[in-house]
Design a protein around this motif. Structure first.
Motif, PDB file in Angstrom:
ATOM      1  N   TYR A   1     -13.100   0.917   3.292  1.00 17.89           N
ATOM      2  CA  TYR A   1     -11.790   0.189   3.202  1.00 17.89           C
ATOM      3  C   TYR A   1     -11.905  -0.174   1.711  1.00 17.89           C
ATOM      4  O   TYR A   1     -11.247  -1.022   1.018  1.00 17.89           O
TER       5      TYR A   1
ATOM      6  N   ILE B   1       1.645   8.177   3.472  1.00 14.14           N
ATOM      7  CA  ILE B   1       0.573   7.368   4.057  1.00 14.14           C
ATOM      8  C   ILE B   1       1.256   7.162   5.214  1.00 14.14           C
ATOM      9  O   ILE B   1       1.062   7.234   6.528  1.00 14.14           O
ATOM     10  N   PHE B   2       1.880   5.880   5.285  1.00 16.95           N
ATOM     11  CA  PHE B   2       3.143   5.459   6.177  1.00 16.95           C
ATOM     12  C   PHE B   2       3.881   6.825   7.053  1.00 16.95           C
ATOM     13  O   PHE B   2       3.687   5.653   7.905  1.00 16.95           O
TER      14      PHE B   2
ATOM     15  N   GLU C   1      -1.814  -3.241   6.853  1.00 15.66           N
ATOM     16  CA  GLU C   1      -1.788  -2.017   7.978  1.00 15.66           C
ATOM     17  C   GLU C   1      -2.980  -1.736   8.351  1.00 15.66           C
ATOM     18  O   GLU C   1      -3.494  -1.244   9.251  1.00 15.66           O
ATOM     19  N   SER C   2      -4.192  -1.756   7.743  1.00 15.33           N
ATOM     20  CA  SER C   2      -5.653  -1.697   7.358  1.00 15.33           C
ATOM     21  C   SER C   2      -6.042  -2.312   8.402  1.00 15.33           C
ATOM     22  O   SER C   2      -7.067  -2.524   8.997  1.00 15.33           O
TER      23      SER C   2
ATOM     24  N   PRO D   1       0.860  -1.847  -1.704  1.00 15.75           N
ATOM     25  CA  PRO D   1      -0.522  -1.884  -1.776  1.00 15.75           C
ATOM     26  C   PRO D   1      -0.816  -2.937  -0.634  1.00 15.75           C
ATOM     27  O   PRO D   1      -1.507  -2.972   0.021  1.00 15.75           O
TER      28      PRO D   1
ATOM     29  N   LEU E   1       0.455   5.724  -1.366  1.00 13.61           N
ATOM     30  CA  LEU E   1       0.397   5.096  -0.193  1.00 13.61           C
ATOM     31  C   LEU E   1       1.807   5.673   0.588  1.00 13.61           C
ATOM     32  O   LEU E   1       2.125   5.857   2.441  1.00 13.61           O
TER      33      LEU E   1
ATOM     34  N   GLN F   1      -8.486   0.265  -0.034  1.00 16.94           N
ATOM     35  CA  GLN F   1      -7.292  -0.871   0.156  1.00 16.94           C
ATOM     36  C   GLN F   1      -7.928  -1.981  -0.789  1.00 16.94           C
ATOM     37  O   GLN F   1      -7.394  -2.894  -1.540  1.00 16.94           O
TER      38      GLN F   1
ATOM     39  N   TRP G   1       0.167  -1.574   2.487  1.00 21.08           N
ATOM     40  CA  TRP G   1      -1.478  -0.985   3.170  1.00 21.08           C
ATOM     41  C   TRP G   1      -2.513  -1.792   3.442  1.00 21.08           C
ATOM     42  O   TRP G   1      -3.683  -1.253   4.933  1.00 21.08           O
ATOM     43  N   CYS G   2      -2.859  -2.928   2.410  1.00 25.49           N
ATOM     44  CA  CYS G   2      -3.372  -3.803   3.439  1.00 25.49           C
ATOM     45  C   CYS G   2      -4.111  -4.080   4.604  1.00 25.49           C
ATOM     46  O   CYS G   2      -4.292  -3.799   5.438  1.00 25.49           O
TER      47      CYS G   2
ATOM     48  N   GLN H   1       2.203   7.486  10.025  1.00 24.71           N
ATOM     49  CA  GLN H   1       1.966   6.975  10.828  1.00 24.71           C
ATOM     50  C   GLN H   1       3.078   7.059  12.131  1.00 24.71           C
ATOM     51  O   GLN H   1       3.789   7.117  11.895  1.00 24.71           O
TER      52      GLN H   1
END
Lengths: 292, 292
Positions: free
Chosen positions: A76, B124-125, B277-278, B271, B121, A79, B274-275, B128
């Protein structure tokens, strides 16, 4: 003399940390964190002499967060880097004068990538199956190049490499550096092969039990690539120093100048090695780099 | 009027691209690439007005490489970013005047993270399992906030939020923005629930077939967080513009100023999403964010 003693102590320390047993990998992580913060400090000093006005403690704090999360969750990094960089930007927005917001955020952020990110990769290399071998290969490719460059440059150096960026460097020194890296890489491969055959023990993991020419070629190519990266990194750091109008990046190491002077090659070579390592996953490259 | 027409066209275009079938995900990727390069161009113009002297085509070229590899190999963004940034540094070292090397590399690199990375990103989203839902949620949280802020600020605005950074913004507008995001997020959840129950079809994937209060709470928290990120992003971009001494970042969109003015919120919100999500991957957070 002081220079040689300091150098020998550094090499001994590095080898010890790399060869610690697996349960002491955190020592490597901690050493890298300390070195990263020291390198970042020297970078920020250079940056502030080039026109930035960065808050040291703020950048060093977000760097600590980045280092810690990179160590715990290496998948990560992107991120984390984006989050801490946005934090830097936001703090700048609310605290810096208007015309300093963008420069301060940009210089701070570049420091994270240039001076900190390479250090976060060393524990990642170490955690791979032939991790010790990779680290030793990286350090030897970079450092043996440094030493040979110095010797060859002093002995034969005549044609200047990049007078404006780093007046002391010559083409003869650069060639010596490359030959030094290739020589020591060959020594490593031979040691690995010898130990594997004599003691049936994988010391570095380059060769396993049988000597294969097809494995020597990619390893020597890698050594050459790391050497070029290290030499370019050396030039880049010299250029940054001269841009800031200073001679040494710091005075932490007796006879060696600052931390940044000593590890400038590594700062480029480590990310390059990590990119090469990453290529291994993909079928297209899998045959050429099959045993990396 | 021009403003409303342009806005409506943009929203229609965005919805169309998001809802294209899976085999046309590359259209989203291409749209994001174009928008990223446009945003980067405007950022570089701002940077060059703040004291940088960045070569446009060079940064835009490495940005294209970064965007392309991010699209093909999203797991290797960090490696790619570090490699293209080192390339920027190296080219600067060999072409820029000494005192411009560090600033130019730093400004260029910051542009990659600030103006380009968020766009990488969105594909990338989309890839999913509830990708369309995530994208719509993100866009609606950011844009509905923008619209409500404008209305509430004009109607009730009295207390300045950050006079120096962006004189037009008021606390009343900020509260309106937050309420707008929460309102439209609720609408999305209700639509999703309604469609799922009526037609037995998962439109967004927030709710599946049964309404659960325990799922509403994290989604609304997420909408609130994205709204805050978008508002801070808005302030940051205003601050960068004022630091550069310009009013609009560009003049591409009739009535809306530049691209950067229109997507400043998204540059921070994406971002952050995305964090979040991670975090889902990790057991510690898995219960709270279980249906994200």
């Amino acid at each position: 003399m002081k220079r040689i003693v300091t150098g020998a102590l550094l090499i001994a320390f590095a080898l010890t940390v790399v060869f610690l047993p697996d349960q002491f990998q955190w020592v490597l992580g901690l050493a890298c964190a300390v070195l990263a913060e020291m390198a970042l400090f020297e970078y920020l000093r250079l940056a502030n002499k080039t026109g930035a006005n960065v808050t040291y403690w703020l950048v060093m704090l977000v760097a600590a967060v980045f280092i810690f999360i990179s160590y715990r969750l290496p998948d990560y990094q992107m991120q984390t880097l984006s989050l801490v960089s946005l934090l830097l930007l936001i703090v700048s927005v609310f605290t810096a004068p208007l015309n300093r917001i963008l420069p301060d955020a940009a210089y701070g952020f570049f420091g994270l990538l240039y001076a900190v990110y390479p250090w976060t990769l060393l524990p990642i290399f170490r955690s791979q199956s032939n991790g010790r071998g990779l680290l030793i290969f990286l350090l030897v490719s970079v450092w043996s190049g440094d030493i040979f460059a110095l010797y060859a440059g002093k002995r034969w150096g005549r044609h200047k490499l990049a007078l404006e960026l780093s007046p002391g460097k010559t083409w003869e020194g650069a060639v010596g550096s490359m030959l030094g890296s290739l020589f020591f890489a060959t020594v490593l491969l031979l040691i690995d092969f010898g130990v594997a055959r004599q003691f049936n023990y994988v010391l570095f993991g380059y060769m396993e039990a049988t000597w294969q020419w097809s494995l020597v070629v990619p390893w020597l190519l890698l050594a050459a690539l790391l050497n070029v990266a290290a030499q370019v990194g050396d030039l880049a750091e010299s250029a940054l120093k001269r841009g800031a109008g200073v001679k040494d990046s710091g005075d932490l190491l007796p006879g060696h100048g600052g931390i940044l002077d000593r590890i400038d090659g590594l700062l480029l070579a480590a990310p390059v090695l990590w990119c090469i390592e990453s290529l291994r996953d993909y079928a297209f490259f899998s045959r050429f780099f099959s045993r990396f």
